[in-house]
Scaffold this motif. Structure first.
Motif, PDB file in Angstrom:
ATOM      1  N   ILE A  31       9.320  12.550 -13.857  1.00  0.00           N
ATOM      2  CA  ILE A  31      10.698  11.902 -14.319  1.00  0.00           C
ATOM      3  C   ILE A  31      10.323  11.051 -15.444  1.00  0.00           C
ATOM      4  N   ASN A  32       8.971  10.312 -15.335  1.00  0.00           N
ATOM      5  CA  ASN A  32       8.657   9.248 -16.696  1.00  0.00           C
ATOM      6  C   ASN A  32       8.362  10.162 -17.931  1.00  0.00           C
ATOM      7  N   MET A 171       9.140   5.685  -6.783  1.00  0.00           N
ATOM      8  CA  MET A 171       9.605   6.810  -7.461  1.00  0.00           C
ATOM      9  C   MET A 171      11.122   6.475  -7.782  1.00  0.00           C
ATOM     10  N   PHE A 172      11.982   5.774  -7.193  1.00  0.00           N
ATOM     11  CA  PHE A 172      13.150   5.395  -7.307  1.00  0.00           C
ATOM     12  C   PHE A 172      13.395   4.607  -8.525  1.00  0.00           C
ATOM     13  N   ALA A 178      14.975   6.639 -15.994  1.00  0.00           N
ATOM     14  CA  ALA A 178      15.052   8.079 -16.428  1.00  0.00           C
ATOM     15  C   ALA A 178      16.416   8.635 -16.629  1.00  0.00           C
ATOM     16  N   VAL A 179      17.147   8.531 -15.539  1.00  0.00           N
ATOM     17  CA  VAL A 179      18.635   8.957 -15.642  1.00  0.00           C
ATOM     18  C   VAL A 179      19.305   8.148 -16.654  1.00  0.00           C
ATOM     19  N   PHE A 205      17.067  -0.373 -22.502  1.00  0.00           N
ATOM     20  CA  PHE A 205      18.231  -0.699 -21.502  1.00  0.00           C
ATOM     21  C   PHE A 205      17.784  -0.043 -20.225  1.00  0.00           C
ATOM     22  N   SER A 206      17.246   1.017 -20.402  1.00  0.00           N
ATOM     23  CA  SER A 206      16.802   2.008 -19.382  1.00  0.00           C
ATOM     24  C   SER A 206      15.633   1.027 -18.447  1.00  0.00           C
ATOM     25  N   GLN A 207      14.753   0.848 -19.176  1.00  0.00           N
ATOM     26  CA  GLN A 207      13.533   0.037 -18.851  1.00  0.00           C
ATOM     27  C   GLN A 207      14.031  -1.125 -17.908  1.00  0.00           C
TER      28      GLN A 207
END
Length: 454
Positions: A31-32, A171-172, A178-179, A205-207
């Motif tokens: 995912i990363n 993982m979450f 990622a999502v 923003f995602s990070q």
């Protein structure tokens, strides 16, 4: 819960345990990988300027690698040491390690942010940007620099979550970011017409979302090792061994940045912007190999470190055998896919015929030694997991600085196609590095096992 987790690391069947711990970390790394690659896929397909914009963002990769390397400097040494302390039943030292690493990563983030905001244009020009690509590179990097602290804490603290065996939580943390990135990228890049700036905003923003998730867990009650204010005072005897052990991973990742700069500058000289653009694609495809392999190795790290601390040589040896087998299967499978379907990998990033054709011609050469790279990763992580800092640094330095770096400049002088000669440096260095690593590992691993058996 704490005793159950320790019982799991110390007594559960190795094969099932490795699968249980590695599956979430591999999933997280896959995912990363999407997290990192999706920006380039969207950027590469921007109408009219996609190929030049992709090349510009590719020039940013060395700086992004350096930011990640500083996170690894602290976490890749601190997390195994925390696991070893847990194996010795010394939870106080394990939590002090976590707290010290947390504060040091914040300090590093502040320094990196200031440096990048002040000198990023100079760095990018030195790292291979041309007059055609520098504006795109600066647009991306100016925004990415602001999110440095989120990158540092997300990558750094996630390693401590994994080291405790909470691989689902780690993982979450990646899934959340990622999502969010995949959803926000097309909105910012195309919908809001922000182009490269939109890709950088989506990443920052995602990070930040991933960072909040990890810190919420480590400050909470479900973790074995908790972030506590009384452990935030930096202690030399705690942090220096973490830095020493993490220095190998830092060298490996930071050297990727140096190597990327050398590749870009050489390719710009011999092949122009199209060769640098192809290198951006090859570096992205390389993540298909590196990130899942690192995920597998991270799944094995808590088992190796815990049982080494508990002086269980039999479980250490068995874990390494499983790790080596799985890493080799993966690296060979990816190598085979690249050899059979080279054009498919390039087509993910560009629809420009010239760039696609160029990439197809060089990708088989660049990945020629990838089939053996599982050995390198398995041995490298085992050195780190057992606290063998000097051995880890040695194999990292030999592969990058002794072999690959000189070959980037030597090979173009030995073949008629100088651009192809630059790409040839990678497989030659990989094969030679694996040979050296195997010899060193056999000697050091046996020595380590004899020590705990006594």
């Amino acid at each position: 819960m704490e005793e159950n987790k320790k019982e799991l690391l110390g007594n559960a069947p190795i094969g099932k345990l490795l699968f249980r711990l590695a599956l979430p970390t591999v999933t997280a790394q896959l995912i990363n990988m999407l997290y990192n690659i999706v920006d380039r896929i969207y950027i590469g397909h921007i109408p009219e300027v996609g190929d030049i914009a992709l090349t510009g963002v590719g020039v940013c990769l060395p700086i992004i690698m350096i930011v990640s390397a500083f996170a690894a400097l602290i976490s890749s040494g601190g997390a195994p040491r925390a696991s070893i302390f847990m194996g010795k039943k010394d939870m106080e030292s394990a939590e002090k390690t976590l707290g010290n690493c947390f504060i040091v990563q914040i300090l590093i983030s502040v320094i990196l942010t200031a440096v990048l905001l002040i000198w990023n244009r100079d760095f990018l020009l030195a790292f291979g940007a041309s007059e055609n690509t520098i504006d795109y590179a600066c647009d991306y990097m100016n925004i990415y620099a602001i999110g440095t602290i989120f990158v540092q804490l997300t990558l750094g603290m996630n390693a401590f979550v994994t080291a405790q065996g909470f691989t689902n939580v780690s993982m979450f943390s990646v899934i959340i970011g990622a999502v969010a990135n995949i959803i926000l990228d097309p909105i910012f890049i195309y919908g809001m017409n922000l182009g490269v700036k939109g890709a950088a905003l989506a990443t920052v923003f995602s990070q930040s979302l991933s960072c909040v998730w990890i810190l919420f867990f480590l400050f909470g009650k479900k973790t074995l090792l908790r972030l506590r204010r009384n452990n935030f005072r930096i202690s030399a005897k705690i942090i220096f061994p973490c830095i020493a052990l993490g220095f190998a991973t830092f060298i490996m990742q930071a050297s990727e940045s140096v190597i990327s700069v050398c590749f870009n500058s050489s390719l710009l000289e011999y092949g122009g912007d199209i060769a640098v653009g192809a290198m951006t694609i090859l570096a992205s495809v390389m993540q298909f190999a590196m990130l899942p392999l690192q995920g597998i190795a991270q799944g094995a790290q808590p088992i190796l470190s815990y049982n080494y601390g508990a002086k269980n040589a039999k479980r250490v040896k068995k874990t390494f055998r499983y790790l080596l087998f799985v890493c080799l299967i993966y690296s060979f499978t990816l190598w085979l896919a690249v050899m059979l379907c080279p054009r498919s990998f390039g087509a993910m990033f560009t629809d420009k015929a010239a760039l696609l054709n160029f990439t197809e011609n060089v990708i088989r050469v660049y990945f020629g030694g990838m089939c053996l790279f599982g050995i390198q990763i398995a041995c490298q992580m085992t050195f780190v997991s057992l606290g063998k800092a000097l051995s880890s640094v040695t194999v990292a330095v030999v592969r990058k600085f002794v072999l690959l770096l000189p070959l980037i400049y030597i090979m173009p002088q030995l073949v008629s196609d100088r651009t192809l000669g630059v790409y040839l440096a990678e497989p030659i260095a990989d094969i030679a590095a694996v040979s050296f690593t195997v010899v060193l590992f056999i000697f050091q691993f046996r020595k380590a096992l004899r020590k705990i058996e006594r």
